[in-house]
Design an enzyme around this catalytic site. Structure first.
Site, mmCIF file in Angstrom:
data_model
loop_
_atom_site.group_PDB
_atom_site.id
_atom_site.type_symbol
_atom_site.label_atom_id
_atom_site.label_comp_id
_atom_site.label_asym_id
_atom_site.label_seq_id
_atom_site.Cartn_x
_atom_site.Cartn_y
_atom_site.Cartn_z
ATOM 1 N N GLY A 1 -9.041 15.585 3.159
ATOM 2 C CA GLY A 1 -8.514 14.589 2.229
ATOM 3 C C GLY A 1 -9.029 13.198 2.559
ATOM 4 N N SER A 2 -8.181 12.197 2.339
ATOM 5 C CA SER A 2 -8.636 10.808 2.358
ATOM 6 C C SER A 2 -9.023 10.280 3.723
ATOM 7 C CB SER A 2 -7.558 9.904 1.742
ATOM 8 O OG SER A 2 -7.388 10.202 0.375
ATOM 9 N N THR A 3 -8.612 10.940 4.795
ATOM 10 C CA THR A 3 -9.067 10.471 6.110
ATOM 11 C C THR A 3 -10.581 10.600 6.237
ATOM 12 O OG1 THR A 3 -8.631 12.660 7.048
ATOM 13 C CG2 THR A 3 -6.885 11.016 7.262
ATOM 14 N N LYS B 1 -12.635 9.700 4.057
ATOM 15 C CA LYS B 1 -13.261 8.564 3.382
ATOM 16 C C LYS B 1 -13.825 7.543 4.368
ATOM 17 C CE LYS B 1 -10.247 8.953 -0.680
ATOM 18 N NZ LYS B 1 -9.109 8.375 -1.429
#
Length: 926
Positions: A313-315, A317
């Site tokens: 997920g967003s980690t 990014k």
């Protein structure tokens, strides 16, 4: 004739018998010496020669500070003799049912199972896994059944549980039970086979090498002179020191325990690393198991940190952001339309169902964790080839090489074999890729340390078990540089705004006093068929480091599918943040990491170099937690903070300490450590010590204390240097440091606070303001502590106590004189005690100090000399009652001047005196 014939016949028969006998013997001897010679020699060889395999001791596993996490210790096997060896043998099981019932609670075994074993037809039977490698306490329990103690204190001499045989052996022990279980693994008791973790990864090094002994013995087994033929000693296994810090690991275990109890996630992982070295300081998983009792069942054999692959997920990014900054594709002040990226079908939406936040800056997009901004940066600006290059450079799609078994390499199929361009685009924000937690830690660690991808290590070194020499040591290992230092710094700055920015998704991860940088993450879960699971099934995570500019620690928290009815968008705040903050904050404090400067103060030079040096000399540090460490490790840990160690007892493990862990002390302070064996400790000399210091010692040593008087110790009934056993009765006599009150102090004599004194007989100056003597006023100072005073007429005095120079915000203690309701003069005072100066508004032991006032320590006060009034009030107002000098009750109201209506918790009030004398009324006191 007949007789002679018979005799001859008998002789012939006898001769034939002798011939046959000797022929048989000859043949037998020939047979033995030729045909059976080889077999007989082998039998003889076995009788003469004793060959024995020498078993090595398995090496211990320790943390970075030498705390034992796994070791080989003494154990026992239990068997039962069911049939006697001969008619005289009485040591056999006579009552199987009684024996089974007696042993069942000690061996934690079902009675029926033991009864089944004890009724077998065998001569000797083992009691299965229940009797295999039992502990010392279990062995003692069985022996107490065999030879119970009589009321007289003597033990029964006849075996009351016959037939039970106890044989000494060894087994693997894990003294902290489930502590770091997936890191350590376990050793199968029955097969002597390593399973999981360090036990498996370094089984060869831990196991050591078997030895051999070959000697010649007589028929009963005694070695013959010069009978040794061969001897090869066993080589014990290496001791392995991990990079794990037991204290930080304990913080992780506590945080995970709390999380598991509160919302029962399907899984959870926490990894703590030093991003500057790549060392793993803690690694915990849930569910966990106890390696001491692995045979009762393990629900989770997987070390999620290295084996479980998941969509980050967003980690993830963070990697896209760093790549864009490195390639000059990130402009924080550029704007884009958030909400939906429409180049693909279906379109890519932001996490708020594609509503977005309008036209916002790229920086705000990062703070809000906008999927669209990362697709623009990663897919549009960088392109698939650069994106693939950076992902691989950051270690995604390949194992890190950490010293743990079964590490997975992750999945990058959406980049390597994309089914569509959309598959490539979604990897920019952590979908369509699978990673392990340790890969994420290594990748983000590169941003934290300045741009270098490091190989993570969980083994610090291997040492020889005999000499303690380091055989192998892990070094900082750079895989390669992934981004420049400037890019890493810019990335850290942006990630900090995720925590501190107005629109940041990581506000709940803020830690007071420290600059935290990091990224939140929420990822959907997939079923066994690769479809997104319906309902609220998510993996929520956060990866962050602190302090931001020179990170000391990196913490990654992953929580899998917690059991809750809360909206999944709140899971990070409610479930992940408490774990991260608890582990990060406590670990930074444990490592003595100073809080960061904030705001403009962090760049402003507000003090001179001399002031900085002075501040460093008196800086406070937190007392490290030394309880649970070995004596040697505790000494080394204390010395790191320049703390002197006083060991009490002769044991090898610390069980108590004073000051308590995390109390603020100054370098050079002394910590008293109590070992697990206090016998042999020496009684110290308490003369001149306070009652509190004595009571602290008595508490640590379990002494009973009786005190007489008040002040400081002058006598003790147990001479200094006496060996203690614990539980002794200690009697002490205390007296004030200045001795008893002077007989010259008679009732009716008061004190005017703030007046100057001259013990040498200086004359008062009538022109001095506020009733001060000329000499003191000319000097522009306050009267020295403990000086006598001479007063002249005046209309009140400035705040202050007689005999105590008033320093705003400084707690003071002193003794009291006799108060006089109608007098404004005072007598000689005694020196006050001045603890360290605290700035106005500081807090001392929970006691708030109002600016310009004096805090009275909680727990009683020895009193003041007669107190004058407030400025502007008639002289004498507010004096203490006649004869006041007793200790005041604990917690009584608060100090009232100069804030009569202010309440400062934990301090005490000086009682108001009788009606004041008329202004200007004075008397002279020599």
């Amino acid at each position: 004739m007949e007789l002679k014939r018979r005799v001859n016949l008998r002789i012939i028969l006898l001769a034939l018998c002798v011939i046959v006998l000797f022929s048989s013997l000859t043949v037998r001897l020939w047979w033995i010496q030729t045909v059976e010679a080889t077999g007989i020699m082998e039998i003889a060889q076995k009788q003469w020669d004793l060959e024995k395999t020498l078993k090595p001791k398995r090496g211990a596993i320790l943390d970075r500070n030498g705390e034992i996490l796994a070791y080989e210790g003494k154990a026992y096997d239990v068997s039962a003799r069911l049939k006697p060896r001969d008619d005289r043998d009485q040591d056999v099981v006579k009552d199987p049912y009684y024996t089974a019932q007696a042993l069942a609670p000690i061996l934690n075994a079902p009675v029926n199972e033991l009864l089944r074993i004890l009724t077998k037809p065998n001569q000797v039977v083992e009691l299965g896994r229940y009797g295999k490698k039992i502990s010392e306490n279990q062995k003692v329990g069985i022996e107490n059944l065999q030879y119970p103690q009589l009321p007289s204190g003597e033990k029964v001499k006849t075996n009351q549980l016959p037939g039970i045989i106890i044989t000494e052996t060894t087994r693997r022990y894990y003294p902290n039970n489930s502590f770091a279980a997936h890191v350590l693994g376990y050793l199968d008791f029955f097969e002597e086979e390593a399973k999981m973790g360090i036990e498996l990864q370094f089984d060869k090094e831990l196991r050591g090498e078997k030895g051999e002994m070959h000697v010649v013995t007589d028929k009963v087994g005694y070695q013959l002179p010069d009978g040794e033929r061969e001897y090869k000693p066993a080589k014990d296994g290496m001791n392995i020191y991990l990079t794990i810090d037991k204290t930080i690991q304990d913080y992780v275990e506590q945080a995970l325990d709390k999380a598991e109890q509160e919302y029962k996630p399907k899984g959870a992982t926490v990894v703590v690393a030093d991003p500057q070295t790549g060392e793993i300081l803690a690694m915990g998983n849930r569910p966990q198991f106890n390696p001491n009792t692995y045979f009762t069942g393990i629900t989770n054999f997987t070390n999620h940190a290295v084996t479980t692959m998941f969509e980050p997920g967003s980690t993830f990014k963070i990697i896209t952001l760093a790549a864009a900054i490195e390639e000059g594709k990130f402009d924080p002040n550029a704007y884009y339309q958030s909400g939906t990226y429409k180049k693909f079908k279906p379109p890519i939406r932001d996490h708020n169902q594609g509503a977005g936040w309008g036209t916002i800056s790229f920086l705000e997009g990062v703070q809000r964790s906008s999927n669209v901004v990362f697709v623009i940066m990663g897919y549009d600006y960088l392109g698939p080839e650069l994106l693939k290059k950076y992902f691989e450079n950051f270690g995604i799609g390949k194992p890190t090489g950490i010293e743990l078994p079964y590490e997975k390499k992750g999945i990058l199929n959406n980049l390597l074999k994309p089914a569509s361009q959309r598959d490539i685009a979604v990897t920019t924000f952590g979908q369509g890729v699978a990673v392990t937690a340790i890969q994420q830690v290594a990748a983000v660690g590169a941003i934290a340390n300045g741009g270098e991808l490091l190989k993570p290590h969980i083994v610090k070194e291997m040492r020889d078990p005999v000499t303690g020499a380091v055989v192998k040591r892990s070094q900082r290992e750079v895989v390669h540089r992934v981004v420049s230092e400037a890019t890493a710094q810019k990335t850290r700055d942006v990630l900090e705004t995720v925590i501190t920015g107005e629109h940041g998704t990581g506000k709940s991860y803020k830690i007071d006093g420290y600059q935290v940088a990091g990224k939140t993450g929420t990822a959907q879960k997939y079923d066994d068929h690769g479809r997104i699971m319906e309902g609220q099934h998510y993996i929520v995570s956060f990866i962050g480091f602190a302090p931001k500019d020179n990170p000391r620690l990196l913490v990654y928290v992953v929580v899998d599918d917690p059991t809750t009815n809360e909206d999944y968008r709140t899971w990070g705040t409610k479930f992940v943040a408490p774990i991260f903050k608890s582990v990060m904050e406590r670990s930074l404090q444990y490592l003595q990491q100073k809080p960061d400067a904030v705001g403009a103060e962090k760049n402003a030079q507000t003090v001179t170099e001399q002031a900085i040096a002075k501040a460093e000399q008196v800086r406070e540090v937190s007392m490290p937690k030394l309880v649970g460490m070995s004596t040697t490790a505790a000494k080394l840990r204390a010395e790191q903070d320049n703390i002197t160690v006083n060991i009490m007892g002769t044991g090898t493990k610390i069980v108590n300490q004073y000051p308590a862990p995390y109390e603020k002390v100054v370098p050079g302070s002394t910590v008293t450590l109590v070992t697990d064996r206090i016998e042999g400790s020496k009684m110290p000399d308490f003369k001149g010590k306070s009652l509190r210091e004595v009571m602290e010692f008595a508490s640590l040593m379990q002494l009973k204390i009786t005190s007489y008087g008040a002040g400081f110790v002058t006598q003790q009934n147990i001479p200094p240097g006496t060996a203690l056993k614990g539980g002794e009765q200690l009697q002490i006599t205390l007296q004030p440091s200045s001795g008893p009150l002077s007989p010259a102090l008679q009732p009716g004599q008061g004190v005017v606070p703030g007046t100057a004194t001259d013990p040498g007989g200086a004359q008062p100056d009538a022109n001095s303001p506020d009733g001060q003597s000329g000499a003191a006023n000319a000097a522009g100072g306050q009267p020295p502590p403990g000086s006598s005073q001479t007063t002249v007429p005046g209309n009140g005095t400035p705040q202050g106590d007689s005999g105590n120079t008033t320093v705003p915000g400084v707690p003071q203690t002193g003794t009291t004189g006799s108060g006089n309701p109608a007098s404004t003069t005072g007598t000689s005072g005694t020196p006050g005690t001045y603890p360290p100066v605290y700035p106005p508004g500081a807090v001392q032991s929970g006691t708030g100090i109002a600016p310009g006032t004096q805090a009275v320590p909680t727990g009683g006060y020895s009193g003041y000399q007669g107190y004058q009034g407030y400025p502007g009030q008639p002289a004498g107002a507010g004096q203490m009652p006649v004869g006041t000098g007793q200790s005041l009750p604990q917690g009584q109201a608060t100090w009232q001047y100069p804030y009569p209506n202010n309440t400062v918790p934990g301090t005490q009030q000086i009682p108001a005196g009788p009606p004041a004398a008329p202004a200007g009324s004075t008397t002279a006191q020599p």
